[in-house]
Write a protein that holds these residues in place. Structure first.
Motif, PDB file in Angstrom:
ATOM      1  N   TYR A   1      69.918  74.256  24.118  1.00 15.52           N
ATOM      2  CA  TYR A   1      70.267  73.425  25.271  1.00 15.52           C
ATOM      3  C   TYR A   1      71.770  73.433  25.532  1.00 15.52           C
ATOM      4  O   TYR A   1      72.582  73.420  24.609  1.00 15.52           O
ATOM      5  N   ALA A   2      72.121  73.444  26.804  1.00 14.92           N
ATOM      6  CA  ALA A   2      73.496  73.234  27.260  1.00 14.92           C
ATOM      7  C   ALA A   2      73.404  72.509  28.603  1.00 14.92           C
ATOM      8  O   ALA A   2      72.442  72.720  29.362  1.00 14.92           O
ATOM      9  N   PRO A   3      74.362  71.632  28.914  1.00 17.29           N
ATOM     10  CA  PRO A   3      74.287  70.857  30.166  1.00 17.29           C
ATOM     11  C   PRO A   3      74.129  71.722  31.412  1.00 17.29           C
ATOM     12  O   PRO A   3      73.495  71.291  32.385  1.00 17.29           O
ATOM     13  N   ASP A   4      74.667  72.945  31.405  1.00 14.40           N
ATOM     14  CA  ASP A   4      74.560  73.783  32.600  1.00 14.40           C
ATOM     15  C   ASP A   4      73.152  74.328  32.819  1.00 14.40           C
ATOM     16  O   ASP A   4      72.884  74.979  33.834  1.00 14.40           O
ATOM     17  N   LEU A   5      72.239  74.034  31.875  1.00 15.84           N
ATOM     18  CA  LEU A   5      70.847  74.456  32.030  1.00 15.84           C
ATOM     19  C   LEU A   5      69.941  73.331  32.519  1.00 15.84           C
ATOM     20  O   LEU A   5      68.725  73.518  32.637  1.00 15.84           O
ATOM     21  N   ASP A   6      70.524  72.171  32.816  1.00 13.80           N
ATOM     22  CA  ASP A   6      69.720  71.024  33.286  1.00 13.80           C
ATOM     23  C   ASP A   6      68.918  71.388  34.538  1.00 13.80           C
ATOM     24  O   ASP A   6      67.720  71.075  34.645  1.00 13.80           O
ATOM     25  N   GLU A   7      69.555  72.037  35.488  1.00 13.22           N
ATOM     26  CA  GLU A   7      68.874  72.366  36.738  1.00 13.22           C
ATOM     27  C   GLU A   7      67.738  73.356  36.499  1.00 13.22           C
ATOM     28  O   GLU A   7      66.668  73.258  37.107  1.00 13.22           O
ATOM     29  N   THR A   8      67.961  74.303  35.583  1.00  7.66           N
ATOM     30  CA  THR A   8      66.922  75.280  35.250  1.00  7.66           C
ATOM     31  C   THR A   8      65.729  74.594  34.594  1.00  7.66           C
ATOM     32  O   THR A   8      64.570  74.898  34.901  1.00  7.66           O
ATOM     33  N   PHE A   9      66.006  73.670  33.680  1.00  7.24           N
ATOM     34  CA  PHE A   9      64.946  72.897  33.025  1.00  7.24           C
ATOM     35  C   PHE A   9      64.106  72.158  34.069  1.00  7.24           C
ATOM     36  O   PHE A   9      62.871  72.164  34.016  1.00  7.24           O
ATOM     37  N   GLN A  10      64.784  71.531  35.019  1.00  6.20           N
ATOM     38  CA  GLN A  10      64.081  70.780  36.058  1.00  6.20           C
ATOM     39  C   GLN A  10      63.274  71.716  36.958  1.00  6.20           C
ATOM     40  O   GLN A  10      62.090  71.463  37.233  1.00  6.20           O
ATOM     41  N   ARG A  11      63.873  72.805  37.391  1.00  7.33           N
ATOM     42  CA  ARG A  11      63.228  73.705  38.348  1.00  7.33           C
ATOM     43  C   ARG A  11      61.969  74.344  37.769  1.00  7.33           C
ATOM     44  O   ARG A  11      60.909  74.354  38.414  1.00  7.33           O
ATOM     45  N   ILE A  12      62.061  74.893  36.562  1.00 12.01           N
ATOM     46  CA  ILE A  12      60.912  75.593  35.983  1.00 12.01           C
ATOM     47  C   ILE A  12      59.752  74.639  35.746  1.00 12.01           C
ATOM     48  O   ILE A  12      58.587  74.978  36.016  1.00 12.01           O
ATOM     49  N   ASN A  13      60.036  73.438  35.267  1.00  7.59           N
ATOM     50  CA  ASN A  13      58.953  72.485  35.017  1.00  7.59           C
ATOM     51  C   ASN A  13      58.377  71.895  36.296  1.00  7.59           C
ATOM     52  O   ASN A  13      57.154  71.730  36.415  1.00  7.59           O
ATOM     53  N   ALA A  14      59.237  71.578  37.245  1.00  3.14           N
ATOM     54  CA  ALA A  14      58.739  71.024  38.511  1.00  3.14           C
ATOM     55  C   ALA A  14      57.844  72.031  39.222  1.00  3.14           C
ATOM     56  O   ALA A  14      56.861  71.657  39.873  1.00  3.14           O
ATOM     57  N   GLU A  15      58.158  73.311  39.050  1.00 12.33           N
ATOM     58  CA  GLU A  15      57.373  74.361  39.692  1.00 12.33           C
ATOM     59  C   GLU A  15      55.925  74.340  39.223  1.00 12.33           C
ATOM     60  O   GLU A  15      54.994  74.290  40.041  1.00 12.33           O
ATOM     61  N   TRP A  16      55.716  74.362  37.889  1.00 15.57           N
ATOM     62  CA  TRP A  16      54.338  74.461  37.414  1.00 15.57           C
ATOM     63  C   TRP A  16      53.586  73.149  37.569  1.00 15.57           C
ATOM     64  O   TRP A  16      52.374  73.158  37.874  1.00 15.57           O
ATOM     65  N   ILE A  17      54.268  72.026  37.383  1.00 17.99           N
ATOM     66  CA  ILE A  17      53.576  70.741  37.531  1.00 17.99           C
ATOM     67  C   ILE A  17      53.119  70.557  38.969  1.00 17.99           C
ATOM     68  O   ILE A  17      51.976  70.147  39.234  1.00 17.99           O
ATOM     69  N   SER A  18      53.992  70.883  39.917  1.00 19.26           N
ATOM     70  CA  SER A  18      53.649  70.706  41.333  1.00 19.26           C
ATOM     71  C   SER A  18      52.551  71.660  41.775  1.00 19.26           C
ATOM     72  O   SER A  18      51.781  71.357  42.697  1.00 19.26           O
ATOM     73  N   GLU A  19      52.455  72.828  41.139  1.00 18.46           N
ATOM     74  CA  GLU A  19      51.400  73.781  41.469  1.00 18.46           C
ATOM     75  C   GLU A  19      50.024  73.224  41.150  1.00 18.46           C
ATOM     76  O   GLU A  19      49.051  73.464  41.881  1.00 18.46           O
ATOM     77  N   MET A  20      49.917  72.475  40.044  1.00 22.25           N
ATOM     78  CA  MET A  20      48.605  72.069  39.542  1.00 22.25           C
ATOM     79  C   MET A  20      48.346  70.570  39.640  1.00 22.25           C
ATOM     80  O   MET A  20      47.186  70.143  39.713  1.00 22.25           O
ATOM     81  N   PHE A  21      49.419  69.780  39.649  1.00 23.69           N
ATOM     82  CA  PHE A  21      49.259  68.328  39.591  1.00 23.69           C
ATOM     83  C   PHE A  21      50.271  67.672  40.537  1.00 23.69           C
ATOM     84  O   PHE A  21      50.803  68.326  41.429  1.00 23.69           O
ATOM     85  N   THR A  22      50.524  66.402  40.306  1.00 24.90           N
ATOM     86  CA  THR A  22      51.553  65.660  41.033  1.00 24.90           C
ATOM     87  C   THR A  22      52.598  65.195  40.040  1.00 24.90           C
ATOM     88  O   THR A  22      52.256  64.735  38.941  1.00 24.90           O
ATOM     89  N   LEU A  23      53.857  65.337  40.373  1.00 20.43           N
ATOM     90  CA  LEU A  23      54.920  64.848  39.500  1.00 20.43           C
ATOM     91  C   LEU A  23      54.786  63.342  39.319  1.00 20.43           C
ATOM     92  O   LEU A  23      54.771  62.582  40.310  1.00 20.43           O
ATOM     93  N   GLU A  24      54.676  62.911  38.083  1.00 19.83           N
ATOM     94  CA  GLU A  24      54.593  61.484  37.785  1.00 19.83           C
ATOM     95  C   GLU A  24      55.993  60.954  37.468  1.00 19.83           C
ATOM     96  O   GLU A  24      56.934  61.723  37.241  1.00 19.83           O
TER      97      GLU A  24
END
Length: 316
Positions: free
Chosen positions: A167-190
């Motif tokens: 982990y590094a702070p400059d990867l925060d956006e990447t962490f958010q983007r990759i996870n939001a992508e798959w969750i939104s594909e199959m479910f709803t972000l809680e």
């Protein structure tokens, strides 16, 4: 707990090196098993010696390997039983046996030298390249490096061209983007998803957790996985995802194996995950790497997500 071997390096040098050797041997055994070879790591040097030097007598094998004759004889017996080596008596001196590769042994060594050996060699070179300082410092660094990524994972990385990034702070956006992508594909972000994805350092890292990323040389960071601390000795494996554009590279399995390596190094007592039966491929991967379905975990933690209908516990 203090590490008695590390704290007394001169006094317990033999024990320290034995511990490191056993750790490397255990990882080597997994690499060999995954390659489909029916041998133990300790048997490989004899096969390599005969493959490299041609037929050897037992006495020559003792000299080449630097092992005692009883050890060489025992190893030879095991490889003969596996059909990888055979022996013939020297016509000039019937007391001497000549060791040769069988056709099966030759085929296995041809495959090993073309596939497994280069990857293991590259992985060990990568492991040792950053070492600095004196001998004991280097042993410390090797053990620390293996805590963060096992030899098995490093060999796997060589096979697929993948690597792990912490982990590094400059990867925060990447962490958010990759996870939001798959969750939104199959479910709803809680709300729990949103809180964790928008504040990964506060929600995960600052609480004693970890976030790892998998990177490909031609595509950058393509996946991520987190370990979040839920209590004393209790962690949840969560937010594991690989970018849809990068699927098919076995990045998920590589990343999960690396995350489990990190969990072992953290002395986690209970490791669980929550998912949904719609994630069938992911569930199969979790089962393959050692997770089991758990009604107890479901009852205790499953209510954290509305979509959760599968809970799994890792077998240590």
């Amino acid at each position: 707990m203090p590490d008695i071997l590390q704290d007394n390096p001169e006094l317990f040098l033999g024990s320290r090196l034995k511990r490191l050797a056993e750790r490397m041997q255990a990882d080597a055994a997994r690499v060999i098993r995954d390659a489909g070879f029916p041998i133990a790591p300790a048997q490989f040097p004899m096969l390599a010696a005969v493959h490299r030097h041609g037929p050897l007598t037992v006495g020559q094998a003792v000299k080449v390997l630097g092992l005692s004759q009883p050890v060489v004889t025992r190893t030879l017996g095991g490889l003969v039983a596996l059909g990888l080596l055979d022996t013939t008596r020297d016509e000039a001196d019937l007391r001497h046996k000549t060791i040769r590769l069988t056709s099966a042994g030759q085929a296995m060594m041809t495959q090993a030298t073309a596939t497994v050996w280069p990857r293991v060699t590259a992985a060990v070179k990568q492991l040792c390249a950053p070492l600095q300082g004196g001998f004991f410092d280097m042993v410390d660094q090797i053990e620390t490096a293996l805590d963060s990524q096992s030899l098995v994972a490093r060999v796997g990385a060589q096979a697929h061209g993948l690597s792990i990034r912490p982990y590094a702070p400059d990867l925060d956006e990447t962490f958010q983007r990759i996870n939001a992508e798959w969750i939104s594909e199959m479910f709803t972000l809680e709300q729990n998803d949103i809180d964790m994805l928008t504040n990964p350092r506060q929600r995960i890292i600052d609480g004693g957790g970890e976030i790892l990323f998998v990177e490909a040389p031609d595509a950058g960071v393509i996946g991520t996985c987190a370990l979040i601390r839920m209590g004393e000795g209790v962690f949840e494996l969560t937010k594991m995802a690989v970018s849809s554009a990068a699927r098919g590279r076995k990045a998920g399995e590589f990343l999960l194996a690396a995350t489990l390596d990190r969990a072992r190094a953290m002395d986690i007592e209970t490791l669980y995950l929550l998912t949904n039966r719609k994630c069938a491929a992911a569930i199969h991967l979790y089962e393959k790497l050692g997770f089991e379905h758990s009604a107890e975990i479901m009852e205790r933690y499953g209510k954290r997500y509305e979509r959760c209908d599968v809970a799994m516990l890792y077998r240590w």
